[in-house]
Design a protein around this motif. Sequence first.
Motif, PDB file in Angstrom:
ATOM      1  N   LYS A 127       0.819  -1.215   0.000  1.00  0.00           N
ATOM      2  CA  LYS A 127       0.000   0.000   0.000  1.00  0.00           C
ATOM      3  C   LYS A 127       0.855   1.268   0.000  1.00  0.00           C
ATOM      4  CE  LYS A 127      -3.638  -2.557   0.291  1.00  0.00           C
ATOM      5  NZ  LYS A 127      -4.466  -2.797  -0.905  1.00  0.00           N
ATOM      6  N   SER A 128       2.157   1.101  -0.125  1.00  0.00           N
ATOM      7  CA  SER A 128       3.075   2.238  -0.123  1.00  0.00           C
ATOM      8  C   SER A 128       4.037   2.099  -1.298  1.00  0.00           C
ATOM      9  CB  SER A 128       3.866   2.271   1.188  1.00  0.00           C
ATOM     10  OG  SER A 128       4.947   3.173   1.120  1.00  0.00           O
ATOM     11  N   ASP A 129       4.463   3.226  -1.846  1.00  0.00           N
ATOM     12  CA  ASP A 129       5.441   3.200  -2.936  1.00  0.00           C
ATOM     13  C   ASP A 129       6.875   3.039  -2.446  1.00  0.00           C
ATOM     14  OD1 ASP A 129       3.500   3.510  -4.892  1.00  0.00           O
ATOM     15  OD2 ASP A 129       3.562   5.709  -4.776  1.00  0.00           O
ATOM     16  N   LYS A 130       7.057   3.038  -1.128  1.00  0.00           N
ATOM     17  CA  LYS A 130       8.402   2.934  -0.575  1.00  0.00           C
ATOM     18  C   LYS A 130       8.979   1.538  -0.767  1.00  0.00           C
ATOM     19  CE  LYS A 130       7.539   6.254   3.186  1.00  0.00           C
ATOM     20  NZ  LYS A 130       7.482   6.409   4.658  1.00  0.00           N
ATOM     21  N   ILE A 131      10.202   1.466  -1.276  1.00  0.00           N
ATOM     22  CA  ILE A 131      10.940   0.203  -1.291  1.00  0.00           C
ATOM     23  C   ILE A 131      11.790   0.203  -0.033  1.00  0.00           C
ATOM     24  CG2 ILE A 131      12.576  -1.248  -2.541  1.00  0.00           C
ATOM     25  CD1 ILE A 131       9.858  -0.915  -3.890  1.00  0.00           C
ATOM     26  N   ALA A 132      11.281  -0.433   0.976  1.00  0.00           N
ATOM     27  CA  ALA A 132      11.916  -0.451   2.297  1.00  0.00           C
ATOM     28  C   ALA A 132      11.415  -1.683   3.028  1.00  0.00           C
ATOM     29  CB  ALA A 132      11.552   0.822   3.074  1.00  0.00           C
ATOM     30  N   ILE A 133      12.054  -2.021   4.125  1.00  0.00           N
ATOM     31  CA  ILE A 133      11.626  -3.190   4.892  1.00  0.00           C
ATOM     32  C   ILE A 133      10.182  -3.009   5.343  1.00  0.00           C
ATOM     33  CG2 ILE A 133      11.974  -4.547   6.984  1.00  0.00           C
ATOM     34  CD1 ILE A 133      14.939  -3.854   6.836  1.00  0.00           C
ATOM     35  N   HIS A 134       9.351  -3.963   4.999  1.00  0.00           N
ATOM     36  CA  HIS A 134       7.977  -4.024   5.495  1.00  0.00           C
ATOM     37  C   HIS A 134       7.992  -4.984   6.691  1.00  0.00           C
ATOM     38  CE1 HIS A 134       7.187  -1.931   1.816  1.00  0.00           C
ATOM     39  NE2 HIS A 134       5.870  -2.003   1.945  1.00  0.00           N
ATOM     40  N   TYR A 135       7.989  -4.422   7.879  1.00  0.00           N
ATOM     41  CA  TYR A 135       8.255  -5.207   9.092  1.00  0.00           C
ATOM     42  C   TYR A 135       7.122  -6.176   9.434  1.00  0.00           C
ATOM     43  CZ  TYR A 135      12.081  -1.920   9.706  1.00  0.00           C
ATOM     44  OH  TYR A 135      13.214  -1.174   9.510  1.00  0.00           O
ATOM     45  N   GLY A 136       5.898  -5.800   9.140  1.00  0.00           N
ATOM     46  CA  GLY A 136       4.780  -6.719   9.385  1.00  0.00           C
ATOM     47  C   GLY A 136       4.622  -7.114  10.837  1.00  0.00           C
ATOM     48  N   ALA A 137       4.715  -6.145  11.748  1.00  0.00           N
ATOM     49  CA  ALA A 137       4.579  -6.477  13.170  1.00  0.00           C
ATOM     50  C   ALA A 137       3.179  -6.996  13.488  1.00  0.00           C
ATOM     51  CB  ALA A 137       4.908  -5.253  14.025  1.00  0.00           C
ATOM     52  N   ASP A 138       2.175  -6.266  13.007  1.00  0.00           N
ATOM     53  CA  ASP A 138       0.806  -6.744  13.208  1.00  0.00           C
ATOM     54  C   ASP A 138       0.461  -7.815  12.189  1.00  0.00           C
ATOM     55  OD1 ASP A 138      -1.733  -6.805  14.404  1.00  0.00           O
ATOM     56  OD2 ASP A 138      -2.538  -5.284  13.056  1.00  0.00           O
ATOM     57  N   ASP A 139       0.973  -7.648  10.965  1.00  0.00           N
ATOM     58  CA  ASP A 139       0.648  -8.536   9.845  1.00  0.00           C
ATOM     59  C   ASP A 139       1.885  -9.309   9.388  1.00  0.00           C
ATOM     60  OD1 ASP A 139      -0.552  -9.740   7.676  1.00  0.00           O
ATOM     61  OD2 ASP A 139      -0.570  -7.951   6.433  1.00  0.00           O
ATOM     62  N   ASN A 140       2.186 -10.479   9.902  1.00  0.00           N
ATOM     63  CA  ASN A 140       1.394 -11.146  10.907  1.00  0.00           C
ATOM     64  C   ASN A 140       2.316 -11.734  11.980  1.00  0.00           C
ATOM     65  OD1 ASN A 140      -0.978 -12.186  12.113  1.00  0.00           O
ATOM     66  ND2 ASN A 140      -0.697 -14.118  11.068  1.00  0.00           N
ATOM     67  N   ALA A 141       3.313 -10.920  12.377  1.00  0.00           N
ATOM     68  CA  ALA A 141       4.116 -11.352  13.519  1.00  0.00           C
ATOM     69  C   ALA A 141       3.241 -11.503  14.753  1.00  0.00           C
ATOM     70  CB  ALA A 141       5.247 -10.357  13.778  1.00  0.00           C
ATOM     71  N   SER A 142       2.174 -10.706  14.834  1.00  0.00           N
ATOM     72  CA  SER A 142       1.276 -10.804  15.986  1.00  0.00           C
ATOM     73  C   SER A 142       0.601 -12.173  16.039  1.00  0.00           C
ATOM     74  CB  SER A 142       0.227  -9.693  15.944  1.00  0.00           C
ATOM     75  OG  SER A 142      -0.634  -9.820  14.823  1.00  0.00           O
TER      76      SER A 142
ATOM     77  N   THR B  90       2.470  -1.439   4.842  1.00  0.00           N
ATOM     78  CA  THR B  90       3.447  -0.365   4.630  1.00  0.00           C
ATOM     79  C   THR B  90       4.658  -0.637   5.523  1.00  0.00           C
ATOM     80  OG1 THR B  90       2.808   1.155   6.411  1.00  0.00           O
ATOM     81  CG2 THR B  90       1.492   1.230   4.378  1.00  0.00           C
ATOM     82  N   PRO B  91       5.763   0.072   5.313  1.00  0.00           N
ATOM     83  CA  PRO B  91       6.934  -0.109   6.183  1.00  0.00           C
ATOM     84  C   PRO B  91       6.692   0.370   7.623  1.00  0.00           C
ATOM     85  CG  PRO B  91       7.571   0.894   4.095  1.00  0.00           C
ATOM     86  CD  PRO B  91       6.076   0.927   4.149  1.00  0.00           C
ATOM     87  N   GLU B  92       5.584   1.041   7.866  1.00  0.00           N
ATOM     88  CA  GLU B  92       5.317   1.595   9.198  1.00  0.00           C
ATOM     89  C   GLU B  92       4.607   0.613  10.127  1.00  0.00           C
ATOM     90  OE1 GLU B  92       4.696   3.670   6.268  1.00  0.00           O
ATOM     91  OE2 GLU B  92       6.782   4.212   6.730  1.00  0.00           O
ATOM     92  N   ASP B  93       4.329  -0.589   9.655  1.00  0.00           N
ATOM     93  CA  ASP B  93       3.720  -1.604  10.533  1.00  0.00           C
ATOM     94  C   ASP B  93       4.810  -2.189  11.422  1.00  0.00           C
ATOM     95  OD1 ASP B  93       2.284  -3.609  11.767  1.00  0.00           O
ATOM     96  OD2 ASP B  93       1.952  -4.793   9.942  1.00  0.00           O
ATOM     97  N   THR B  94       5.119  -1.465  12.502  1.00  0.00           N
ATOM     98  CA  THR B  94       6.259  -1.800  13.361  1.00  0.00           C
ATOM     99  C   THR B  94       5.811  -2.148  14.767  1.00  0.00           C
ATOM    100  OG1 THR B  94       6.556   0.538  13.871  1.00  0.00           O
ATOM    101  CG2 THR B  94       7.856  -0.359  12.043  1.00  0.00           C
ATOM    102  N   ILE B  95       6.737  -2.665  15.542  1.00  0.00           N
ATOM    103  CA  ILE B  95       6.444  -3.181  16.877  1.00  0.00           C
ATOM    104  C   ILE B  95       5.966  -2.095  17.833  1.00  0.00           C
ATOM    105  CG2 ILE B  95       8.817  -2.925  17.748  1.00  0.00           C
ATOM    106  CD1 ILE B  95       8.422  -5.695  19.101  1.00  0.00           C
ATOM    107  N   GLU B  96       6.312  -0.838  17.583  1.00  0.00           N
ATOM    108  CA  GLU B  96       5.916   0.248  18.485  1.00  0.00           C
ATOM    109  C   GLU B  96       4.406   0.389  18.589  1.00  0.00           C
ATOM    110  OE1 GLU B  96       8.262   0.535  16.158  1.00  0.00           O
ATOM    111  OE2 GLU B  96      10.040   0.722  17.449  1.00  0.00           O
ATOM    112  N   PHE B  97       3.674  -0.080  17.576  1.00  0.00           N
ATOM    113  CA  PHE B  97       2.220   0.058  17.580  1.00  0.00           C
ATOM    114  C   PHE B  97       1.510  -1.123  18.247  1.00  0.00           C
ATOM    115  CE2 PHE B  97       3.362   2.780  13.940  1.00  0.00           C
ATOM    116  CZ  PHE B  97       2.630   3.924  14.237  1.00  0.00           C
ATOM    117  N   ILE B  98       2.241  -2.168  18.590  1.00  0.00           N
ATOM    118  CA  ILE B  98       1.599  -3.362  19.145  1.00  0.00           C
ATOM    119  C   ILE B  98       1.122  -3.104  20.579  1.00  0.00           C
ATOM    120  CG2 ILE B  98       1.891  -5.792  19.782  1.00  0.00           C
ATOM    121  CD1 ILE B  98       1.815  -5.327  16.773  1.00  0.00           C
ATOM    122  N   ASN B  99      -0.112  -3.477  20.841  1.00  0.00           N
ATOM    123  CA  ASN B  99      -0.700  -3.419  22.182  1.00  0.00           C
ATOM    124  C   ASN B  99      -0.515  -4.806  22.806  1.00  0.00           C
ATOM    125  OD1 ASN B  99      -2.355  -3.448  24.439  1.00  0.00           O
ATOM    126  ND2 ASN B  99      -4.158  -2.626  23.411  1.00  0.00           N
ATOM    127  N   PHE B 100       0.575  -4.987  23.526  1.00  0.00           N
ATOM    128  CA  PHE B 100       0.911  -6.332  24.008  1.00  0.00           C
ATOM    129  C   PHE B 100      -0.062  -6.837  25.073  1.00  0.00           C
ATOM    130  CE2 PHE B 100       5.002  -5.150  22.127  1.00  0.00           C
ATOM    131  CZ  PHE B 100       5.228  -6.295  21.372  1.00  0.00           C
TER     132      PHE B 100
END
Length: 321
Positions: free
Chosen positions: A135-150, A281-291
């Motif tokens: 969903k982003s034009d950025k070529i960068a690491i897509h971390y996938g913290a919520d999708d689907n490391a969670s 997007t590359p912004e799906d990072t661990i900082e947003f996870i509600n543990f």
Amino acid sequence: MKSLKIYLTAVLGSMVLLSANAQQDITTAELKEHIEFLTSENKVGRYPGGKINRKIVKYIINDFKEAGIPPFSKSYTQKFKAQLRFKEGDAPKGKAKTWNVIGFIEGNDDKLKHEYVVLGAHYDHLGMGGGPSTKSDKIAIHYGADDNASGTSALMEIGEKLKAHQSELKRSIILVAFGAEEQGLLGSKFFVDNPIVPISQIKLMVNMDMIGRLNSENHIYMGGAGTFPGGVELMKELGPPLGLTPLVHAGSVGGSDHVSFFKKNISVLGLHTGGHPQYHTPEDTIEFINFEGQKRVSEYIFQAIMKVASTDYKMEFIYQE
């Protein structure tokens, strides 16, 4: 000397008891540890194939082993080749060798242990992006913290707790970390087309995809609850004691790995905590996870599985739109 032996025996016994008790708990610390591993820079977005994929598979296998969860047969892995997706106009991509990772917890009832509940989550993500799902034009690491490391972290934690409660199980549990979901549900499609047990004996598939972003209203969303008897009522009643507000759909099966099972006339539950702007997007990072929220959602899923797997709960497939 005798008193020393008694003391050491007591200490060892206490350590074993503490270890066993720890394994019965789903903890925010372990959920976080798993997600930190899966979203680390050197996992480069968990794209299918290659050395990084093998490292993730090994990590999941080691976690199953530490929890005492064996493979169904000789191997934890189910190998397949994934045709990688590409944007229209780009050069076609080849196939990547990847794996489903499978653990097994056998039930105890002479008859019902031959019926199975599958608990699944996909571990792959989008790599550096740039594909048709990005969903982003950025070529960068897509971390996938919520999708689907969670979902993957919850799979390991819930699996550990199910193993600790194995003596209570009547039906058997199959744990599956699916590969190549982002390439078109390929891991789950391969699993149902090459089942490790007769497909008719899988009575329920519970899928976790994006369960790390529980909102302030404590909403847990799910589709497919009407595909088995009393499913809607069950999933509603389990929520409030955990401080959750389930939004339960009888149908609305959705678009993740449980769809592959639904197409084989298997009852399903697909659970998530909702969409967000960081999706794919590359912004799906661990900082947003509600543990803390993820822990409660994991406990909710554990209790639902126990209700079906540790009782004579009537299971049959009910088709829903």
